[in-house]
Motif scaffolding. Structure first.
Motif, mmCIF file in Angstrom:
data_model
loop_
_atom_site.group_PDB
_atom_site.id
_atom_site.type_symbol
_atom_site.label_atom_id
_atom_site.label_comp_id
_atom_site.label_asym_id
_atom_site.label_seq_id
_atom_site.Cartn_x
_atom_site.Cartn_y
_atom_site.Cartn_z
ATOM 1 N N THR A 262 38.416 -12.225 72.169
ATOM 2 C CA THR A 262 37.565 -12.769 72.936
ATOM 3 C C THR A 262 38.058 -13.586 73.484
ATOM 4 O OG1 THR A 262 36.027 -12.222 70.953
ATOM 5 C CG2 THR A 262 35.164 -13.936 73.012
ATOM 6 N N ARG A 263 38.730 -15.341 72.963
ATOM 7 C CA ARG A 263 39.243 -16.185 73.766
ATOM 8 C C ARG A 263 40.267 -15.740 74.850
ATOM 9 N NH1 ARG A 263 42.786 -20.314 74.120
ATOM 10 N NH2 ARG A 263 44.941 -18.490 72.487
ATOM 11 N N ARG A 264 40.772 -14.220 74.782
ATOM 12 C CA ARG A 264 41.772 -13.511 75.801
ATOM 13 C C ARG A 264 41.063 -13.244 76.740
ATOM 14 N NH1 ARG A 264 47.785 -13.519 73.936
ATOM 15 N NH2 ARG A 264 47.929 -15.123 72.149
ATOM 16 N N GLY A 265 40.149 -13.471 77.064
ATOM 17 C CA GLY A 265 38.999 -12.381 77.542
ATOM 18 C C GLY A 265 38.944 -10.155 77.103
ATOM 19 N N LEU A 266 39.553 -10.392 75.960
ATOM 20 C CA LEU A 266 39.529 -9.175 75.685
ATOM 21 C C LEU A 266 38.554 -8.655 74.811
ATOM 22 C CD1 LEU A 266 43.298 -8.521 75.060
ATOM 23 C CD2 LEU A 266 42.210 -7.850 76.545
ATOM 24 N N ARG A 267 37.414 -7.787 74.867
ATOM 25 C CA ARG A 267 36.274 -7.167 73.997
ATOM 26 C C ARG A 267 37.211 -6.312 72.860
ATOM 27 N NH1 ARG A 267 34.232 -3.398 78.170
ATOM 28 N NH2 ARG A 267 36.766 -2.853 78.680
ATOM 29 N N PRO A 268 36.679 -7.263 72.233
ATOM 30 C CA PRO A 268 36.607 -5.812 70.337
ATOM 31 C C PRO A 268 36.062 -4.868 70.381
ATOM 32 C CG PRO A 268 36.164 -8.456 70.251
ATOM 33 C CD PRO A 268 36.302 -8.366 71.922
ATOM 34 N N GLY A 269 36.296 -3.847 69.994
ATOM 35 C CA GLY A 269 35.543 -2.867 70.617
ATOM 36 C C GLY A 269 36.070 -1.946 71.854
ATOM 37 N N PRO A 270 36.184 -2.142 72.849
ATOM 38 C CA PRO A 270 36.529 -1.531 73.802
ATOM 39 C C PRO A 270 37.382 -1.288 74.403
ATOM 40 C CG PRO A 270 33.998 -2.587 74.258
ATOM 41 C CD PRO A 270 34.892 -3.172 73.500
ATOM 42 N N ASP A 271 37.756 -3.337 73.796
ATOM 43 C CA ASP A 271 39.860 -3.636 74.241
ATOM 44 C C ASP A 271 40.476 -2.976 73.057
ATOM 45 O OD1 ASP A 271 39.062 -3.504 77.273
ATOM 46 O OD2 ASP A 271 38.825 -5.703 76.602
ATOM 47 N N VAL A 272 40.223 -3.529 72.605
ATOM 48 C CA VAL A 272 40.542 -3.034 70.369
ATOM 49 C C VAL A 272 40.177 -3.013 69.563
ATOM 50 C CG1 VAL A 272 42.874 -4.082 69.191
ATOM 51 C CG2 VAL A 272 42.557 -4.861 71.754
ATOM 52 N N GLY A 273 39.971 -2.275 68.391
ATOM 53 C CA GLY A 273 39.889 -1.996 67.860
ATOM 54 C C GLY A 273 39.938 -2.574 67.107
ATOM 55 N N VAL A 274 38.621 -3.306 66.095
ATOM 56 C CA VAL A 274 38.807 -3.682 64.709
ATOM 57 C C VAL A 274 38.081 -3.570 64.011
ATOM 58 C CG1 VAL A 274 39.285 -6.257 63.783
ATOM 59 C CG2 VAL A 274 39.980 -5.870 66.452
ATOM 60 N N THR A 275 38.970 -3.478 62.436
ATOM 61 C CA THR A 275 38.528 -3.393 61.169
ATOM 62 C C THR A 275 38.552 -4.368 60.079
ATOM 63 O OG1 THR A 275 40.211 -1.901 60.067
ATOM 64 C CG2 THR A 275 38.583 -1.067 61.458
ATOM 65 N N GLY A 276 38.084 -4.995 59.209
ATOM 66 C CA GLY A 276 38.117 -5.750 57.694
ATOM 67 C C GLY A 276 37.943 -5.150 56.969
ATOM 68 N N PHE A 277 37.258 -6.176 55.621
ATOM 69 C CA PHE A 277 37.579 -5.571 53.818
ATOM 70 C C PHE A 277 37.007 -6.207 53.843
ATOM 71 C CE2 PHE A 277 41.118 -2.893 54.199
ATOM 72 C CZ PHE A 277 41.521 -1.685 53.224
ATOM 73 N N ASP A 278 35.893 -5.212 52.729
ATOM 74 C CA ASP A 278 34.621 -5.674 52.090
ATOM 75 C C ASP A 278 33.292 -5.982 52.423
ATOM 76 O OD1 ASP A 278 36.360 -5.690 49.734
ATOM 77 O OD2 ASP A 278 36.564 -8.667 49.490
ATOM 78 N N ASP A 279 33.163 -5.746 53.517
ATOM 79 C CA ASP A 279 32.021 -5.147 54.166
ATOM 80 C C ASP A 279 31.005 -7.259 53.533
ATOM 81 O OD1 ASP A 279 29.499 -4.066 55.738
ATOM 82 O OD2 ASP A 279 29.345 -3.819 53.797
ATOM 83 N N SER A 280 31.718 -8.324 54.281
ATOM 84 C CA SER A 280 30.911 -9.247 53.194
ATOM 85 C C SER A 280 29.733 -9.593 54.231
ATOM 86 C CB SER A 280 31.779 -9.992 52.939
ATOM 87 O OG SER A 280 32.583 -10.517 54.745
ATOM 88 N N PRO A 281 29.170 -9.998 53.785
ATOM 89 C CA PRO A 281 27.607 -11.152 55.043
ATOM 90 C C PRO A 281 28.351 -11.377 56.174
ATOM 91 C CG PRO A 281 27.258 -12.245 52.931
ATOM 92 C CD PRO A 281 28.695 -11.356 53.202
ATOM 93 N N LEU A 282 29.225 -11.758 56.317
ATOM 94 C CA LEU A 282 30.240 -11.716 57.838
ATOM 95 C C LEU A 282 30.329 -10.940 58.627
ATOM 96 C CD1 LEU A 282 33.098 -14.373 55.890
ATOM 97 C CD2 LEU A 282 31.205 -15.114 57.165
ATOM 98 N N ALA A 283 30.467 -9.620 58.008
ATOM 99 C CA ALA A 283 30.526 -8.944 58.929
ATOM 100 C C ALA A 283 29.654 -8.559 59.725
ATOM 101 C CB ALA A 283 30.780 -7.484 58.345
ATOM 102 N N GLU A 284 27.440 -8.421 58.988
ATOM 103 C CA GLU A 284 27.013 -8.907 60.339
ATOM 104 C C GLU A 284 25.741 -9.668 60.754
ATOM 105 O OE1 GLU A 284 23.473 -5.466 58.635
ATOM 106 O OE2 GLU A 284 24.734 -7.058 56.980
ATOM 107 N N VAL A 285 27.003 -10.248 60.498
ATOM 108 C CA VAL A 285 26.438 -11.832 61.374
ATOM 109 C C VAL A 285 27.170 -12.221 62.561
ATOM 110 C CG1 VAL A 285 25.442 -12.934 59.497
ATOM 111 C CG2 VAL A 285 27.288 -14.066 60.003
ATOM 112 N N VAL A 286 28.588 -11.596 62.994
ATOM 113 C CA VAL A 286 29.611 -12.024 64.366
ATOM 114 C C VAL A 286 28.866 -10.478 65.128
ATOM 115 C CG1 VAL A 286 31.058 -12.827 63.122
ATOM 116 C CG2 VAL A 286 31.547 -10.424 63.140
ATOM 117 N N SER A 287 29.371 -10.761 66.393
ATOM 118 C CA SER A 287 28.455 -9.717 67.275
ATOM 119 C C SER A 287 29.721 -10.133 68.175
ATOM 120 C CB SER A 287 28.184 -10.483 67.888
ATOM 121 O OG SER A 287 27.612 -9.908 69.430
ATOM 122 N N PRO A 288 31.015 -8.858 68.052
ATOM 123 C CA PRO A 288 29.899 -7.574 67.993
ATOM 124 C C PRO A 288 29.928 -7.318 66.338
ATOM 125 C CG PRO A 288 32.684 -6.992 69.023
ATOM 126 C CD PRO A 288 31.564 -8.774 69.423
ATOM 127 N N GLY A 289 29.156 -7.090 65.697
ATOM 128 C CA GLY A 289 29.437 -6.384 64.123
ATOM 129 C C GLY A 289 30.907 -5.934 63.961
#
Lengths: 334, 334
Positions: A262-289
């Motif tokens: 985001t800081r570099r003007g890239l859009r997570p999702g459309p520009d670079v797909g990102v995945t995490g691990f554990d589906d912690s409460p954090l995964a839902e509270v950020v935007s994009p999810g």
């Protein structure tokens, strides 16, 4: 079977009054008591009376040592404990929580809890390389089961349930591939983490299977922090690796990746797909999810209790469960 | 008093062997057993032998219902549980963890656990307005203590321990004031939250005491998310309120504030001082680190156990503890 609440509704009294009728009838007026008792009879309500004796060894308690890793986040521990209690309760058992020193210094605590018959067995977590607990418990013939494998050993020292991190990484690669990504990086932990190496292996194998590049695309963070996730993501981008997908080893690292993109003007999702691990409460509270992997906590708990209470005939029980991919905006091409 | 480990070192055997000497002497060779027993005697090691009978009612268990709020994050629950277990263990008690339905539907579970003498008392948390548990437990004469007050009631329905959120907010305002901020906003929760209103009150009172403005500087989020924290921070900035300090009601909201400030090229710390609440693992993993309030978990646990086990003479015990300010980069002017 009628509930206390239904009895209360039927007798037109509060639930408290029904409980008093059962446990402290002298507190009620005679007519109220008669009315409640009639409802109890009519609805065939059965309080758990035969269990109301002294505590007996028939009530099994399962010991679980509450984790205390000062440098790690336990973002899903409440989910695990809730699932573990619920699974134990379905077999009329309960969880006794305790603290113990790490390593061999904690063994007298396990020993004492069992010798005093406070617990009938243990669920272990926070398993470590050369964990002293397994051998000890086995020698004492105390039932136990481990949530998590012991890494860097050729055979597991006892029954276990774990989530397949390598399969999760592979699934993440596949998911990003299916959304059109062709240069998928892996943002991981230091080499000392067996769990980290397991997930890294899954990423590498799946990339190779799909004919995707892996050279210079796996980077390691010094620690599990947003800052480190952002730093190595920056390194990947600066090095001109043309990354269009990032499999991060944890939600924390993935959050760092999202921040740096985001800081570099890239859009997570459309520009670079990102995945995490554990589906912690954090995964839902950020935007994009954040797209992440959920550990199937109910199933994990169910298997742990089943193994622990099912006797120990034959080879030690081993259950490798699959994580569930939860797709959110961070991996959607838009 | 000698430890098992010291005995093992003295006898030049493993800790496991000492335990076997105590619990399964037939497993040892006669000379090994003799050597261990001599070390036990010489060091005056006392295993807890007199407790090694059948489980008795002398071993008290304290019930704690594991929280299950689907829409809330429990970022410090492992810390609380660890402290609670440790405090109970210092009085030779243990924590029995269980699950229960919320509200009045859960009461039969509490009732049953006590009637079967599985537990001797309860530590409550997740207290809610018109919480049915307090009255019920009081009527049943079952010992209990609550972590957290019941909001919106004129008198508390039982003994409690809580952290002074209003004092925390006031301390945050004071800290930001001391670092030169003069227009300090409050980013809070919906009005329905008693805890949220308590912290809001602390912010307002301290601002007024210091002669700082409050008009249009308190904003409410719809939910506790990074996204909402960022959104209302953006609103404050767009409205030209010239905010130079933000007291956020939670670490999650504070993270949203940090994100929005950074996105707009403002530096958290030098340009706008930000504080959160609860000193969750998140506070340390972001950059700059988040200044936050730590709940004194060990003290909370100590007080809960002391009240629960200390008898109930006189007025109900009430302990309002002070949160500790943990200063990190987000509030430092630089």
């Amino acid at each position: 079977m009628a509930t206390l609440k239904q009895v209360a509704a039927h007798a037109e009294v509060s639930v408290q009054t029904v409980s008093n009728a059962l446990n402290a009838p002298h507190r009620l007026r005679a007519d109220t008591l008669a009315r409640v008792n009639r409802s109890i009879e009519l609805l065939n309500y059965r309080p758990n009376r035969n269990a109301r004796s002294l505590r007996t060894s028939a009530v099994e308690l399962i010991g679980y040592c509450v984790p205390n890793w000062p440098n790690r986040t336990h973002l899903v521990m409440d989910q695990f404990l809730h699932a573990l209690c619920a699974a134990a309760e379905r077999t009329a058992r309960h969880i006794l929580l305790f603290t113990a020193e790490p390593g061999v210094d904690g063994m007298p605590t396990y020993d004492d809890l069992h010798a005093r018959r406070l617990v009938d067995g243990f669920v272990l977590s926070q398993t470590e390389t050369r964990d002293p607990r397994h051998g000890w418990l086995k020698n004492q013939e105390i039932p136990f089961v481990s949530f998590g494998r012991v890494w860097k050993e050729t055979t597991q020292p006892g029954p276990w349930v774990d989530v397949d991190g390598a399969a999760g990484s592979a699934l993440a690669v596949r998911h990003l591939y299916d959304t059109g990504r062709r240069r998928i990086a892996f943002v991981g932990w230091p080499k000392s983490s067996g769990l980290g190496e397991d997930r890294l292996g899954g990423w590498r194998t799946e990339c190779k299977r799909l004919g995707l590049p892996t050279t210079s695309l796996a980077v390691r963070c010094r620690e599990d922090s947003i800052e480190e996730g952002a730093r190595v993501t920056g390194e990947l981008l600066d090095a001109g690796r043309e990354v269009d997908g990032i499999v991060a080893l944890s939600d924390i690292l993935a959050l760092g990746a999202l921040r740096e993109l985001t800081r570099r003007g890239l859009r997570p999702g459309p520009d670079v797909g990102v995945t995490g691990f554990d589906d912690s409460p954090l995964a839902e509270v950020v935007s994009p999810g954040l797209t992440s992997f959920r550990q199937p906590m109910d199933l994990i708990a169910e298997e742990l209790i089943a193994i622990l209470t099912g006797g120990s005939g034959g080879a030690p029980a081993e259950r490798l469960l699959q994580p569930e991919l939860v797709i959110r905006g961070s991996s959607v091409p838009g």
